[in-house]
Motif scaffolding. Structure first.
Motif, PDB file in Angstrom:
ATOM      1  N   SER A 141    -123.726  80.780 -12.293  1.00  0.00           N
ATOM      2  CA  SER A 141    -124.544  79.716 -11.698  1.00  0.00           C
ATOM      3  C   SER A 141    -124.347  79.625 -10.185  1.00  0.00           C
ATOM      4  O   SER A 141    -125.312  79.386  -9.445  1.00  0.00           O
ATOM      5  CB  SER A 141    -124.238  78.370 -12.358  1.00  0.00           C
ATOM      6  OG  SER A 141    -122.896  77.975 -12.120  1.00  0.00           O
TER       7      SER A 141
ATOM      8  N   GLY B 222    -127.631  82.196 -10.659  1.00  0.00           N
ATOM      9  CA  GLY B 222    -128.087  82.365 -12.032  1.00  0.00           C
ATOM     10  C   GLY B 222    -128.174  81.053 -12.773  1.00  0.00           C
ATOM     11  O   GLY B 222    -128.011  79.979 -12.186  1.00  0.00           O
ATOM     12  N   PRO B 223    -128.395  81.106 -14.092  1.00  0.00           N
ATOM     13  CA  PRO B 223    -128.590  79.889 -14.874  1.00  0.00           C
ATOM     14  C   PRO B 223    -127.311  79.083 -15.064  1.00  0.00           C
ATOM     15  O   PRO B 223    -126.216  79.650 -15.172  1.00  0.00           O
ATOM     16  CB  PRO B 223    -129.088  80.425 -16.216  1.00  0.00           C
ATOM     17  CG  PRO B 223    -128.482  81.783 -16.321  1.00  0.00           C
ATOM     18  CD  PRO B 223    -128.505  82.330 -14.920  1.00  0.00           C
TER      19      PRO B 223
ATOM     20  N   ASP C 144    -130.049  87.542 -10.372  1.00  0.00           N
ATOM     21  CA  ASP C 144    -131.492  87.424 -10.544  1.00  0.00           C
ATOM     22  C   ASP C 144    -131.970  88.519 -11.493  1.00  0.00           C
ATOM     23  O   ASP C 144    -131.164  89.163 -12.157  1.00  0.00           O
ATOM     24  CB  ASP C 144    -132.208  87.501  -9.194  1.00  0.00           C
ATOM     25  CG  ASP C 144    -131.834  88.759  -8.403  1.00  0.00           C
ATOM     26  OD1 ASP C 144    -131.495  89.786  -9.032  1.00  0.00           O
ATOM     27  OD2 ASP C 144    -131.883  88.716  -7.157  1.00  0.00           O
ATOM     28  N   ASN C 145    -133.272  88.727 -11.563  1.00  0.00           N
ATOM     29  CA  ASN C 145    -133.822  89.715 -12.502  1.00  0.00           C
ATOM     30  C   ASN C 145    -134.149  91.048 -11.839  1.00  0.00           C
ATOM     31  O   ASN C 145    -134.837  91.881 -12.431  1.00  0.00           O
ATOM     32  CB  ASN C 145    -135.065  89.161 -13.203  1.00  0.00           C
ATOM     33  CG  ASN C 145    -136.239  88.972 -12.247  1.00  0.00           C
ATOM     34  OD1 ASN C 145    -136.048  88.843 -11.036  1.00  0.00           O
ATOM     35  ND2 ASN C 145    -137.448  88.936 -12.789  1.00  0.00           N
TER      36      ASN C 145
ATOM     37  N   TYR D 212    -138.504  90.775 -18.880  1.00  0.00           N
ATOM     38  CA  TYR D 212    -137.505  90.151 -18.012  1.00  0.00           C
ATOM     39  C   TYR D 212    -137.791  90.432 -16.533  1.00  0.00           C
ATOM     40  O   TYR D 212    -137.501  89.597 -15.673  1.00  0.00           O
ATOM     41  CB  TYR D 212    -136.105  90.656 -18.358  1.00  0.00           C
ATOM     42  CG  TYR D 212    -135.550  90.134 -19.666  1.00  0.00           C
ATOM     43  CD1 TYR D 212    -136.067  89.003 -20.284  1.00  0.00           C
ATOM     44  CD2 TYR D 212    -134.483  90.777 -20.291  1.00  0.00           C
ATOM     45  CE1 TYR D 212    -135.559  88.520 -21.483  1.00  0.00           C
ATOM     46  CE2 TYR D 212    -133.950  90.311 -21.482  1.00  0.00           C
ATOM     47  CZ  TYR D 212    -134.491  89.186 -22.075  1.00  0.00           C
ATOM     48  OH  TYR D 212    -133.960  88.730 -23.254  1.00  0.00           O
TER      49      TYR D 212
ATOM     50  N   GLN E 213    -138.283  85.836 -14.827  1.00  0.00           N
ATOM     51  CA  GLN E 213    -136.875  85.561 -14.574  1.00  0.00           C
ATOM     52  C   GLN E 213    -136.386  84.364 -15.390  1.00  0.00           C
ATOM     53  O   GLN E 213    -135.248  84.350 -15.874  1.00  0.00           O
ATOM     54  CB  GLN E 213    -136.634  85.307 -13.088  1.00  0.00           C
ATOM     55  CG  GLN E 213    -135.167  85.016 -12.758  1.00  0.00           C
ATOM     56  CD  GLN E 213    -134.880  85.068 -11.274  1.00  0.00           C
ATOM     57  OE1 GLN E 213    -134.678  86.145 -10.733  1.00  0.00           O
ATOM     58  NE2 GLN E 213    -134.870  83.911 -10.627  1.00  0.00           N
TER      59      GLN E 213
ATOM     60  N   PHE F 180    -133.104  84.296 -17.752  1.00  0.00           N
ATOM     61  CA  PHE F 180    -132.033  83.319 -17.614  1.00  0.00           C
ATOM     62  C   PHE F 180    -131.770  82.606 -18.938  1.00  0.00           C
ATOM     63  O   PHE F 180    -130.618  82.406 -19.335  1.00  0.00           O
ATOM     64  CB  PHE F 180    -132.388  82.288 -16.532  1.00  0.00           C
ATOM     65  CG  PHE F 180    -132.152  82.771 -15.122  1.00  0.00           C
ATOM     66  CD1 PHE F 180    -131.807  84.091 -14.847  1.00  0.00           C
ATOM     67  CD2 PHE F 180    -132.278  81.895 -14.062  1.00  0.00           C
ATOM     68  CE1 PHE F 180    -131.596  84.534 -13.547  1.00  0.00           C
ATOM     69  CE2 PHE F 180    -132.048  82.313 -12.746  1.00  0.00           C
ATOM     70  CZ  PHE F 180    -131.710  83.635 -12.494  1.00  0.00           C
ATOM     71  N   TYR F 181    -132.829  82.222 -19.624  1.00  0.00           N
ATOM     72  CA  TYR F 181    -132.702  81.496 -20.895  1.00  0.00           C
ATOM     73  C   TYR F 181    -132.024  82.379 -21.943  1.00  0.00           C
ATOM     74  O   TYR F 181    -131.087  81.954 -22.631  1.00  0.00           O
ATOM     75  CB  TYR F 181    -134.088  81.062 -21.376  1.00  0.00           C
ATOM     76  CG  TYR F 181    -134.082  80.314 -22.685  1.00  0.00           C
ATOM     77  CD1 TYR F 181    -133.851  78.933 -22.714  1.00  0.00           C
ATOM     78  CD2 TYR F 181    -134.332  80.974 -23.888  1.00  0.00           C
ATOM     79  CE1 TYR F 181    -133.852  78.238 -23.920  1.00  0.00           C
ATOM     80  CE2 TYR F 181    -134.329  80.286 -25.095  1.00  0.00           C
ATOM     81  CZ  TYR F 181    -134.090  78.920 -25.105  1.00  0.00           C
ATOM     82  OH  TYR F 181    -134.075  78.239 -26.300  1.00  0.00           O
TER      83      TYR F 181
END
Length: 319
Positions: free
Chosen positions: A141, A145-146, A247-248, A280, A284, A288-289
């Motif tokens: 995070s 990120g998530p 990130d993606n 993906y 993004q 993340f999910y």
């Protein structure tokens, strides 16, 4: 950027389906968010602050902590056994596939443990395994990120041996990758999402040099770039586009033949997994999910209970 290298999570010579690592239902059931609400109410704030400080001090602290979580859970389960240092050298870190784990990652966890234990209400009540899981979330995070809720309630293992380290190899094909992750109770989608963790960190040149100029799936310009890179240093970033950001772009790299490891690029070259990579790469939020869900599932592997674990006072040694 410090010239310190992470080997990929996908490094090992052999793979064995360690079905014994799967969490029994009663162990998985003990995990819950808010587990420490009445035990150590400031736990997440303490760890967030400590990891932030570690990441400010070392540019590789975040990626190293994330990789440490992968290497821990995929071997003996999420019990912080990877942190144990045995006086006779028979521990996970001394296995060749774990010696690439950098001191910055271990130090990030030890610093977080010290910060937690500095709170009288929390002292010796929070497992190293839970601290490791929370630190991995913070590494993600705080790198962009998530942020996801982490299930807690793990106990620490008491055993760590060199022979127990069995991880996927950098040249694994899709079937081999699926077989390993299936042994951990994870699906192909989980595996592809977790592979996105390679948006952070780097790999030693010996683990991808054999692909340069010989693997048709590698972009020729990228191959030339890597040849130059490895002539001047010993590593390359797993995601050169945004090496410090979660990130993606990792998936976008795969679409253009710029996956560093064979076990990365195969996710795009194999038609059975290409659709997920493409999705993906353009979504993004979905990545993340799914990454957060896969990390939660990984965090349930091999969970110890009070019956077969403990709360270590020092993460480096059993009580």
């Amino acid at each position: 950027m410090a010239h310190i290298i992470f080997r990929s999570f996908f490094l090992a010579d052999v793979v064995v389906l360690l079905l014994v690592l799967l969490s029994p239902p009663f162990a998985a059931a003990q995990l819950k968010t808010g587990y420490y609400a009445s035990i150590c109410p400031n736990l997440e704030t303490i760890i967030r602050s400590s990891v932030k400080q570690s990441m400010a001090q070392s540019q590789i602290a975040g990626p190293a902590a994330l990789r440490l979580f992968f290497h821990d859970c995929a071997v003996r389960g999420c019990d912080a056994s990877v942190m144990i240092v045995n006086s006779n050298g028979d521990d996970e870190w001394h296995n060749p596939d774990d010696q690439s784990l950098k001191p910055d990652g271990f130090q990030t966890i030890l610093a977080a443990k010290a910060a937690v234990d500095s709170d009288p209400q929390c002292r010796y009540k929070v497992s190293c395994a839970d601290i490791l899981a929370l630190a991995a979330r913070e590494a993600v995070s705080q790198s962009g990120g998530p942020y996801y809720q982490v299930e807690l309630g793990r106990y620490d293992g008491r055993v760590s041996t060199k022979s127990s380290v069995v991880l996927p190899h950098a040249d694994f094909n899709l079937d081999q990758l699926n077989a390993f992750f299936s042994g951990l109770g994870l699906s192909q989608t989980d595996m592809i999402a977790l592979s996105g963790g390679h948006t952070l960190g780097a790999a030693d040149c010996p683990f991808f040099q054999s692909r340069i100029g010989t693997d048709p799936s590698m972009d020729s310009a990228f191959a030339s770039q890597l040849r130059t890179t490895c002539a001047g240093q010993t590593f390359a970033f797993l995601d050169a586009a945004t090496p410090a950001g979660f990130d993606n772009s990792y998936y976008k790299n795969l679409q253009t033949g710029r996956g560093l490891l064979g076990s990365d690029q195969v996710l795009y070259t194999d038609q059975r997994s290409r659709g997920t990579v493409n999705y993906y790469a353009t979504n993004q939020g979905t990545f993340f999910y799914d990454f957060a869900n896969a990390m939660t599932k990984l965090g349930r592997v091999g969970v110890k209970t009070a019956a077969n674990g403990e709360i270590r006072r020092d993460c480096r040694t059993p009580n």
